[in-house]
Design an enzyme around this catalytic site. Structure first.
Site, PDB file in Angstrom:
ATOM      1  N   GLY A 241      25.492   9.225  -2.251  1.00  0.00           N
ATOM      2  CA  GLY A 241      25.628   8.265  -3.341  1.00  0.00           C
ATOM      3  C   GLY A 241      27.044   7.704  -3.419  1.00  0.00           C
ATOM      4  O   GLY A 241      27.484   7.249  -4.478  1.00  0.00           O
ATOM      5  N   GLY A 242      27.737   7.721  -2.297  1.00  0.00           N
ATOM      6  CA  GLY A 242      29.151   7.350  -2.271  1.00  0.00           C
ATOM      7  C   GLY A 242      29.433   5.878  -2.416  1.00  0.00           C
ATOM      8  O   GLY A 242      30.597   5.485  -2.526  1.00  0.00           O
ATOM      9  N   ALA A 243      28.391   5.034  -2.420  1.00  0.00           N
ATOM     10  CA  ALA A 243      28.588   3.606  -2.677  1.00  0.00           C
ATOM     11  C   ALA A 243      28.343   3.266  -4.141  1.00  0.00           C
ATOM     12  O   ALA A 243      28.467   2.108  -4.539  1.00  0.00           O
ATOM     13  CB  ALA A 243      27.667   2.771  -1.788  1.00  0.00           C
ATOM     14  N   GLY A 244      27.981   4.263  -4.926  1.00  0.00           N
ATOM     15  CA  GLY A 244      27.731   4.042  -6.345  1.00  0.00           C
ATOM     16  C   GLY A 244      29.017   3.976  -7.148  1.00  0.00           C
ATOM     17  O   GLY A 244      30.125   3.975  -6.603  1.00  0.00           O
TER      18      GLY A 244
ATOM     19  N   ALA B  80      21.434  10.367  -6.780  1.00  0.00           N
ATOM     20  CA  ALA B  80      20.371  10.732  -7.721  1.00  0.00           C
ATOM     21  C   ALA B  80      19.801   9.480  -8.351  1.00  0.00           C
ATOM     22  O   ALA B  80      20.470   8.447  -8.447  1.00  0.00           O
ATOM     23  CB  ALA B  80      20.914  11.647  -8.826  1.00  0.00           C
TER      24      ALA B  80
ATOM     25  N   ARG C 274      27.479   9.820 -28.439  1.00  0.00           N
ATOM     26  CA  ARG C 274      27.680  10.334 -27.088  1.00  0.00           C
ATOM     27  C   ARG C 274      29.179  10.530 -26.850  1.00  0.00           C
ATOM     28  O   ARG C 274      30.022   9.988 -27.558  1.00  0.00           O
ATOM     29  CB  ARG C 274      27.129   9.356 -26.039  1.00  0.00           C
ATOM     30  CG  ARG C 274      25.631   9.072 -26.139  1.00  0.00           C
ATOM     31  CD  ARG C 274      24.788  10.270 -25.785  1.00  0.00           C
ATOM     32  NE  ARG C 274      23.367   9.935 -25.782  1.00  0.00           N
ATOM     33  CZ  ARG C 274      22.549  10.041 -26.819  1.00  0.00           C
ATOM     34  NH1 ARG C 274      23.029  10.444 -27.989  1.00  0.00           N
ATOM     35  NH2 ARG C 274      21.273   9.733 -26.718  1.00  0.00           N
TER      36      ARG C 274
ATOM     37  N   GLY D 268      30.857   7.428  -6.989  1.00  0.00           N
ATOM     38  CA  GLY D 268      31.100   7.736  -5.586  1.00  0.00           C
ATOM     39  C   GLY D 268      32.122   6.844  -4.929  1.00  0.00           C
ATOM     40  O   GLY D 268      32.994   7.321  -4.178  1.00  0.00           O
TER      41      GLY D 268
ATOM     42  N   TYR E 292      14.533  13.253 -16.266  1.00  0.00           N
ATOM     43  CA  TYR E 292      15.856  13.196 -15.632  1.00  0.00           C
ATOM     44  C   TYR E 292      16.624  14.490 -15.871  1.00  0.00           C
ATOM     45  O   TYR E 292      17.175  15.085 -14.937  1.00  0.00           O
ATOM     46  CB  TYR E 292      16.651  12.004 -16.173  1.00  0.00           C
ATOM     47  CG  TYR E 292      18.088  11.988 -15.726  1.00  0.00           C
ATOM     48  CD1 TYR E 292      18.420  11.806 -14.390  1.00  0.00           C
ATOM     49  CD2 TYR E 292      19.119  12.156 -16.649  1.00  0.00           C
ATOM     50  CE1 TYR E 292      19.742  11.800 -13.976  1.00  0.00           C
ATOM     51  CE2 TYR E 292      20.445  12.146 -16.242  1.00  0.00           C
ATOM     52  CZ  TYR E 292      20.752  11.968 -14.912  1.00  0.00           C
ATOM     53  OH  TYR E 292      22.069  11.964 -14.498  1.00  0.00           O
TER      54      TYR E 292
END
Length: 377
Positions: A8-11, A85, A256, A14, A188
């Site tokens: 997921g390193g392009a997210g 994910a 949150r 990430g 989730y």
């Protein structure tokens, strides 16, 4: 540990993490499927996140659900930062197979390969989530610490959104620490719980140090402004810039813990580099609860665009009421202190948003999907 694999390193997280690790001298491999929901229809040419790392990492366009892609990605790596994910509480409640396949089965494939083939992995850092706590930690005036059950649809339909205990006693919200009860209220959250547990259980048996970070709500420059399924700051920003009114769920007092991307990157690198992190689970947040109405009004002020804010009393099944992090453990063991709090973070985030093209407001599409499934009331 010089060679680091980031799934997921392009997210959002990430790509920021990859760039910081490159600056520190690490060699980075990224495994990412460039999901259109996050990166758009032509991600290899138009995704700012992907373009930021494109020529700086060894990139594998693949998926964590493919054993072949995992085998390729794991070659000669010393550590894994497992971020890949499917994310989004609401969407997870009807895309159950997809969330389970990616988040649980994808992790299982990785561990199966590591348990049964020779490799050079020394540490795995996994992105867990505050969602695994479900409704957080509370204090009852007579019973002390309690962990209330998930809110009932019947109560919320009547406008009763705050949590009570069995005797209808109003409870005092407390910061959630890592020993708090795990009882996720969404698919989730369940998949993140399973992902965390399987890594923390298997890794010590195969000589790999595991570290888990339970991230709170991560935000900052670079996050997707077009994904209507997750990221309240992005969703509200897109609505405001389209001059659309903001529809606040429940009574607007739900809260949150919003943690800035730079702090998340810093915490994650501490987990990678410090032996004190090995075998441990940490919260990552600011330790401050911010309610949704304050978020909306802060963004309206930041953009200087006046749009109506409506408290709708509508709600999504699977959403929690409150959660914010107790940071005592990560401060003590890793020396982590959040540096960017909400007021400053909103200024940094909104300044970046104003430099971006205005995205189409797709929130109604996602809500229509949930309504058809009986999940949006």
């Amino acid at each position: 540990m010089k060679n680091i694999l980031i799934t997921g390193g392009a997210g959002f997280i990430g790509s920021n993490l990859a760039l910081k690790l490159i600056d520190k001298g690490y060699r980075i491999t990224v495994l990412d499927n460039l999901s259109k929901q996050i990166h758009g229809d032509d991600p290899e040419n138009t995704s700012p996140l992907f373009k930021s790392i494109k020529d700086k990492v060894s990139f594998i366009h693949g998926t964590v659900t493919s054993r072949k892609d995992w085998v390729k990605a794991l070659e000669n790596q010393h550590a894994i930062i497992h971020l890949a994910a499917e994310t989004g509480t609401g969407q997870s409640m009807y895309c159950i197979e997809k969330y389970t396949e990616v988040n649980i089965q994808g992790t299982a494939i990785m561990l199966d390969i590591l348990a049964n083939t020779k490799n050079s992995i020394e540490k795995i850092v996994v992105a867990s989530s505050r969602s695994i706590y479900g409704e957080g930690k509370y204090k009852h005036p007579e019973l002390g610490i309690v962990y209330p059950d998930h809110r009932k649809e019947k109560d919320m339909l009547e406008g009763n959104f705050e949590l009570t205990y069995g005797d209808n006693q109003i409870l005092e919200l407390l910061p959630t620490d890592e020993t708090s009860k795990i009882h996720p209220s969404s698919v989730y959250g369940i998949t993140k719980q399973n992902q965390e547990q399987i890594i923390m259980t298997v890794c010590p048996t195969i000589g790999i140090a595991p570290v888990a970070f339970r991230y709170q709500n991560v935000y900052g420059p670079g996050q997707s402004l077009s994904n209507p399924y997750t990221g309240i700051l992005s969703i509200f920003s897109t609505q405001i810039r389209n001059n659309n009114g903001i529809q606040i769920f429940e009574d607007g007092k739900e809260s949150r813990d919003f943690v800035f991307i730079d702090d998340v990157v810093k915490a994650t690198i501490l987990g990678l580099e410090k032996d004190e992190a090995n075998g441990e689970i940490f919260n990552v947040g600011t330790g401050v609860a911010i309610n949704v109405l304050e978020v909306a009004n802060s963004l309206i002020t930041a953009y200087g665009i006046s749009v109506p804010v409506t408290i709708t009393s509508r709600f999504r099944l699977g959403d929690i009421r409150h959660n914010f992090a107790d940071l005592s453990k990560i401060k003590k063991l890793l020396g982590f202190e959040p540096k960017v709090f909400f007021k400053e973070g909103i200024q940094k985030f909104s300044a970046w948003v104003l430099q971006q093209e205005i995205q189409e407001d797709k929130l109604s599409v996602s809500l229509d999907e949930m309504k058809k499934k009986g999940l949006f009331k």
